[in-house]
Write a protein that holds these residues in place. Sequence first.
Motif, PDB file in Angstrom:
ATOM      1  N   MET A   1     -24.020  51.827   4.090  1.00 24.49           N
ATOM      2  CA  MET A   1     -24.559  50.736   3.297  1.00 24.49           C
ATOM      3  C   MET A   1     -25.819  50.146   3.929  1.00 24.49           C
ATOM      4  SD  MET A   1     -23.847  49.084   0.505  1.00 24.49           S
ATOM      5  CE  MET A   1     -22.081  49.235   0.244  1.00 24.49           C
ATOM      6  N   GLY A   2     -26.865  50.042   3.143  1.00 21.37           N
ATOM      7  CA  GLY A   2     -28.095  49.422   3.593  1.00 21.37           C
ATOM      8  C   GLY A   2     -28.942  50.258   4.523  1.00 21.37           C
ATOM      9  N   ASP A   3     -28.555  51.516   4.736  1.00 20.45           N
ATOM     10  CA  ASP A   3     -29.268  52.381   5.691  1.00 20.45           C
ATOM     11  C   ASP A   3     -30.459  53.054   5.001  1.00 20.45           C
ATOM     12  OD1 ASP A   3     -30.121  54.051   7.667  1.00 20.45           O
ATOM     13  OD2 ASP A   3     -28.206  55.092   7.950  1.00 20.45           O
ATOM     14  N   ILE A   4     -31.579  52.353   4.945  1.00 21.30           N
ATOM     15  CA  ILE A   4     -32.767  52.885   4.299  1.00 21.30           C
ATOM     16  C   ILE A   4     -33.232  54.166   4.977  1.00 21.30           C
ATOM     17  CG2 ILE A   4     -35.228  52.443   3.886  1.00 21.30           C
ATOM     18  CD1 ILE A   4     -34.499  49.507   3.476  1.00 21.30           C
ATOM     19  N   THR A   5     -33.233  54.146   6.301  1.00 26.57           N
ATOM     20  CA  THR A   5     -33.643  55.342   7.039  1.00 26.57           C
ATOM     21  C   THR A   5     -32.724  56.517   6.741  1.00 26.57           C
ATOM     22  OG1 THR A   5     -34.583  53.988   8.816  1.00 26.57           O
ATOM     23  CG2 THR A   5     -34.097  56.282   9.330  1.00 26.57           C
ATOM     24  N   GLY A   6     -31.426  56.231   6.583  1.00 26.91           N
ATOM     25  CA  GLY A   6     -30.471  57.288   6.258  1.00 26.91           C
ATOM     26  C   GLY A   6     -30.775  57.936   4.923  1.00 26.91           C
TER      27      GLY A   6
ATOM     28  N   VAL B   1     -31.871  61.858   4.409  1.00 29.86           N
ATOM     29  CA  VAL B   1     -31.147  62.761   3.511  1.00 29.86           C
ATOM     30  C   VAL B   1     -32.115  63.414   2.533  1.00 29.86           C
ATOM     31  CG1 VAL B   1     -29.530  62.843   1.572  1.00 29.86           C
ATOM     32  CG2 VAL B   1     -28.873  61.683   3.678  1.00 29.86           C
ATOM     33  N   ILE B   2     -32.989  62.620   1.917  1.00 28.18           N
ATOM     34  CA  ILE B   2     -33.933  63.174   0.943  1.00 28.18           C
ATOM     35  C   ILE B   2     -34.888  64.159   1.612  1.00 28.18           C
ATOM     36  CG2 ILE B   2     -35.815  62.617  -0.642  1.00 28.18           C
ATOM     37  CD1 ILE B   2     -34.372  59.992  -1.259  1.00 28.18           C
ATOM     38  N   ALA B   3     -35.351  63.814   2.803  1.00 28.63           N
ATOM     39  CA  ALA B   3     -36.250  64.725   3.518  1.00 28.63           C
ATOM     40  C   ALA B   3     -35.548  66.035   3.852  1.00 28.63           C
ATOM     41  CB  ALA B   3     -36.750  64.054   4.802  1.00 28.63           C
TER      42      ALA B   3
ATOM     43  N   ALA C   1     -39.645  54.518  -0.517  1.00 30.89           N
ATOM     44  CA  ALA C   1     -40.809  55.308  -0.931  1.00 30.89           C
ATOM     45  C   ALA C   1     -41.853  55.368   0.183  1.00 30.89           C
ATOM     46  CB  ALA C   1     -41.419  54.710  -2.200  1.00 30.89           C
ATOM     47  N   SER C   2     -42.089  54.246   0.843  1.00 34.17           N
ATOM     48  CA  SER C   2     -43.076  54.207   1.917  1.00 34.17           C
ATOM     49  C   SER C   2     -42.678  55.103   3.082  1.00 34.17           C
ATOM     50  CB  SER C   2     -43.261  52.762   2.396  1.00 34.17           C
ATOM     51  OG  SER C   2     -44.238  52.684   3.411  1.00 34.17           O
ATOM     52  N   LYS C   3     -41.377  55.070   3.433  1.00 37.57           N
ATOM     53  CA  LYS C   3     -40.897  55.909   4.537  1.00 37.57           C
ATOM     54  C   LYS C   3     -40.924  57.392   4.158  1.00 37.57           C
ATOM     55  CE  LYS C   3     -37.926  52.608   6.993  1.00 37.57           C
ATOM     56  NZ  LYS C   3     -38.445  52.894   8.349  1.00 37.57           N
ATOM     57  N   LEU C   4     -40.649  57.713   2.909  1.00 42.43           N
ATOM     58  CA  LEU C   4     -40.745  59.105   2.467  1.00 42.43           C
ATOM     59  C   LEU C   4     -42.172  59.607   2.611  1.00 42.43           C
ATOM     60  CD1 LEU C   4     -38.505  59.097  -0.747  1.00 42.43           C
ATOM     61  CD2 LEU C   4     -38.069  60.399   1.339  1.00 42.43           C
ATOM     62  N   ARG C   5     -43.115  58.784   2.201  1.00 40.78           N
ATOM     63  CA  ARG C   5     -44.519  59.152   2.355  1.00 40.78           C
ATOM     64  C   ARG C   5     -44.857  59.344   3.829  1.00 40.78           C
ATOM     65  NH1 ARG C   5     -48.973  54.951   0.329  1.00 40.78           N
ATOM     66  NH2 ARG C   5     -47.944  53.762   1.979  1.00 40.78           N
ATOM     67  N   GLY C   6     -44.319  58.472   4.675  1.00 42.28           N
ATOM     68  CA  GLY C   6     -44.577  58.577   6.101  1.00 42.28           C
ATOM     69  C   GLY C   6     -44.038  59.850   6.720  1.00 42.28           C
ATOM     70  N   GLN C   7     -42.956  60.375   6.138  1.00 36.73           N
ATOM     71  CA  GLN C   7     -42.380  61.624   6.638  1.00 36.73           C
ATOM     72  C   GLN C   7     -43.014  62.856   5.994  1.00 36.73           C
ATOM     73  OE1 GLN C   7     -38.301  62.292   7.294  1.00 36.73           O
ATOM     74  NE2 GLN C   7     -37.791  60.195   7.913  1.00 36.73           N
TER      75      GLN C   7
ATOM     76  N   TYR D   1     -26.082  54.562  -1.372  1.00 37.85           N
ATOM     77  CA  TYR D   1     -25.298  53.889  -0.346  1.00 37.85           C
ATOM     78  C   TYR D   1     -23.807  54.106  -0.605  1.00 37.85           C
ATOM     79  CZ  TYR D   1     -29.555  51.237   0.862  1.00 37.85           C
ATOM     80  OH  TYR D   1     -30.815  50.866   1.254  1.00 37.85           O
ATOM     81  N   GLY D   2     -23.046  54.160   0.474  1.00 32.42           N
ATOM     82  CA  GLY D   2     -21.623  54.429   0.350  1.00 32.42           C
ATOM     83  C   GLY D   2     -20.803  53.210   0.008  1.00 32.42           C
ATOM     84  N   ASN D   3     -21.183  52.492  -1.067  1.00 33.48           N
ATOM     85  CA  ASN D   3     -20.308  51.421  -1.531  1.00 33.48           C
ATOM     86  C   ASN D   3     -19.003  52.028  -2.040  1.00 33.48           C
ATOM     87  OD1 ASN D   3     -20.501  51.898  -4.536  1.00 33.48           O
ATOM     88  ND2 ASN D   3     -22.662  51.492  -4.127  1.00 33.48           N
TER      89      ASN D   3
END
Length: 368
Positions: free
Chosen positions: A316-321, A325-327, A210-216, A296-298
């Motif tokens: 897996m675990g790629d928060i930035t990814g 994608v959402i952006a 959520a924080s990174k989305l706001r940052g973008q 995540y691609g589990n």
Amino acid sequence: MDGKFLTGMALHQKFWNGEVDCLLREGAENIPFGAQEITTDPGFGLKVLKQDQAISAEHLDGYDVVLCSVDDAENLDIPNLEIQRPPKFFVTMEYTLKTRLQAAWLDPQHGLAKRLYTMLWLVRKEGLRKRFIRKAEGFQSNGYPAYQTYAHLNRDPLLYLDNRMTPSLFATEDELKARAERLNSGEPLRLIYSGRLEQMKGAHDLLPIASKLRGQGVRFHLDIFGEGGLKQQIARGITSQGLENSVALHAPVDFETELVPHIRKNSDIYLCCHRQSDPSCTYLENMGCGVAVVGYGNQMWAALNQASGSGWTVPMGDITGIVDVIAEIDKKRAEIGLRCDKALEFAKSHDFLIEFGKRMSHVDPDRS
């Protein structure tokens, strides 16, 4: 007892042509899906064992069919029992060894030594688990990971996708249309997370995303529904990071009467940060609400997304990814609508009644 479990047992009793008994152990400490006190007849034959009581031959004698979880290590000695009138055993499984090891490693309640000991114990139990699968009349796998890993061990395997969606719960055409109109209008994306607020479910990734989305500069609103060990940490984080206008933390609500209607009317994307491959029913249940999935691609979501085309998968675990994608899809709102349509279509083809019917036919003693 777990309310979700009681709902499932009521449906077993309703749709099985015969008597249904259930053998359970007492002693559950954490009940995540609505604890309910049993004060009257639960609607099925309930037999309760003490927490450390072993299952005996007498407990299983005379039944036509026993549907038995091999996820529970307490059941793995059952093939050694000398039962006078042995039933046909059908075994069920959700977790692969890989998922068990992941869950043990991520357990925040244990230190390193305890986690390593647990992982070694799990490896040692794996041989007994495979033996039971080989000996059983049939094997029922909830989800792709266990099926892909163990189905070859049994002569009669069945894949099913557990969920609680029935025809009356699916998103309607009007709701799909309203979602598409909202997306096309440029309103903020509406994200949803529902489930246990635990590290193994990736709940600790929700606020960083959520924080990174706001940052973008992505305009969004994230609803979080659930209980768990991370609830207070998430609540504090929403305040300390100034996310009150973008993130809302809700207490658990009734699935049919509150959660499903909310998702159908107020969500566009299910945000799934599961770091292990358990076949959570939350995938199908959100998809049945007409919601696309970013996760995540589990092993579970990767296979489900390939089969359904209902979302997006990141490493897996790629928060930035996930944020990227959402952006990106925020700029392609029509694509979100297409994935929502595919999600609903796939979920309808695997609703509870369909999946349950497959399972009951599979264990039918009169099946030719």
